[in-house]
Design a protein around this motif. Structure first.
Motif, short mmCIF file in Angstrom:
data_model
loop_
_atom_site.label_atom_id
_atom_site.label_comp_id
_atom_site.label_asym_id
_atom_site.label_seq_id
_atom_site.Cartn_x
_atom_site.Cartn_y
_atom_site.Cartn_z
N GLU A 69 -0.82 -13.69 21.01
CA GLU A 69 -0.85 -12.77 22.15
C GLU A 69 -1.48 -13.44 23.37
OE1 GLU A 69 0.39 -9.69 22.71
OE2 GLU A 69 1.41 -9.96 20.81
N THR A 70 -2.54 -14.20 23.16
CA THR A 70 -3.21 -14.91 24.25
C THR A 70 -2.27 -15.93 24.88
OG1 THR A 70 -5.35 -14.61 23.19
CG2 THR A 70 -5.22 -16.32 24.86
N ALA A 71 -1.55 -16.67 24.04
CA ALA A 71 -0.61 -17.67 24.55
C ALA A 71 0.50 -17.00 25.35
CB ALA A 71 -0.03 -18.48 23.39
N ASN A 72 1.02 -15.89 24.85
CA ASN A 72 2.07 -15.17 25.57
C ASN A 72 1.57 -14.64 26.90
OD1 ASN A 72 4.05 -15.60 23.66
ND2 ASN A 72 3.67 -13.68 22.59
N LEU A 73 0.36 -14.12 26.92
CA LEU A 73 -0.21 -13.60 28.16
C LEU A 73 -0.41 -14.72 29.17
CD1 LEU A 73 -1.34 -11.19 29.68
CD2 LEU A 73 -3.54 -11.61 28.59
N ASN A 74 -0.92 -15.86 28.73
CA ASN A 74 -1.10 -17.01 29.63
C ASN A 74 0.23 -17.48 30.19
OD1 ASN A 74 -3.89 -17.11 29.41
ND2 ASN A 74 -3.85 -18.53 27.69
N ALA A 95 4.32 -15.82 36.55
CA ALA A 95 4.20 -14.91 37.68
C ALA A 95 3.59 -15.61 38.89
CB ALA A 95 3.37 -13.69 37.30
N VAL A 96 2.60 -16.46 38.66
CA VAL A 96 1.97 -17.20 39.76
C VAL A 96 3.00 -18.11 40.44
CG1 VAL A 96 0.29 -19.03 40.28
CG2 VAL A 96 -0.38 -17.08 38.86
N ALA A 144 3.35 -7.32 35.78
CA ALA A 144 4.46 -6.71 35.05
C ALA A 144 5.29 -7.74 34.30
CB ALA A 144 5.36 -5.95 36.03
N SER A 145 5.78 -7.32 33.14
CA SER A 145 6.67 -8.18 32.36
C SER A 145 8.05 -8.16 33.00
CB SER A 145 6.76 -7.68 30.92
OG SER A 145 7.45 -6.45 30.87
N GLY A 185 12.55 -5.21 35.50
CA GLY A 185 13.95 -4.82 35.43
C GLY A 185 14.14 -3.31 35.48
N GLN A 186 13.22 -2.59 34.86
CA GLN A 186 13.30 -1.12 34.84
C GLN A 186 12.90 -0.51 36.19
OE1 GLN A 186 14.71 0.63 32.31
NE2 GLN A 186 15.15 -1.46 31.66
#
Length: 93
Positions: free
Chosen positions: A15-20, A26-27, A62-63, A68-69
């Motif tokens: 989860e941490t890797a995905n968040l990073n 995004a940056v 946002a993901s 997309g939504q």
């Protein structure tokens, strides 16, 4: 007990890797959007690219699915990813 602890640690690390990864992407996307504005290219973008750019700036956390939504005409994760990659590509031209 040890197996449970290892499974929990593995999930937390994932989860941490995905968040990073999400934050770093995004940056880069926001930097590309700002660069397009500085280069006076933003106004020349297609409406679909402008719309996703505005949403990305307004919702940096946002993901892709969430972005997309939020669109007037919702699209999937791959469509959002394509548009954001296109923005980065145009900013590097």
């Amino acid at each position: 007990m040890k197996e449970t602890k290892n499974n929990i640690n593995r999930k937390v690390n994932c989860e941490t890797a995905n968040l990073n990864k999400t934050v770093n992407a995004a940056v880069l996307q926001i930097q590309a959007i700002q660069k397009l504005k500085e280069q006076k290219k933003f106004g020349k973008l297609k409406e679909e690219l402008k719309e996703i750019a505005i949403l990305r700036e307004a919702h940096p956390e946002a993901s892709l699915t969430e972005l997309g939504q939020m669109l007037k005409e919702p699209i999937g994760k791959s469509g959002v990813n394509y548009r954001l990659k296109k923005l980065i590509e145009i900013s590097e031209e």
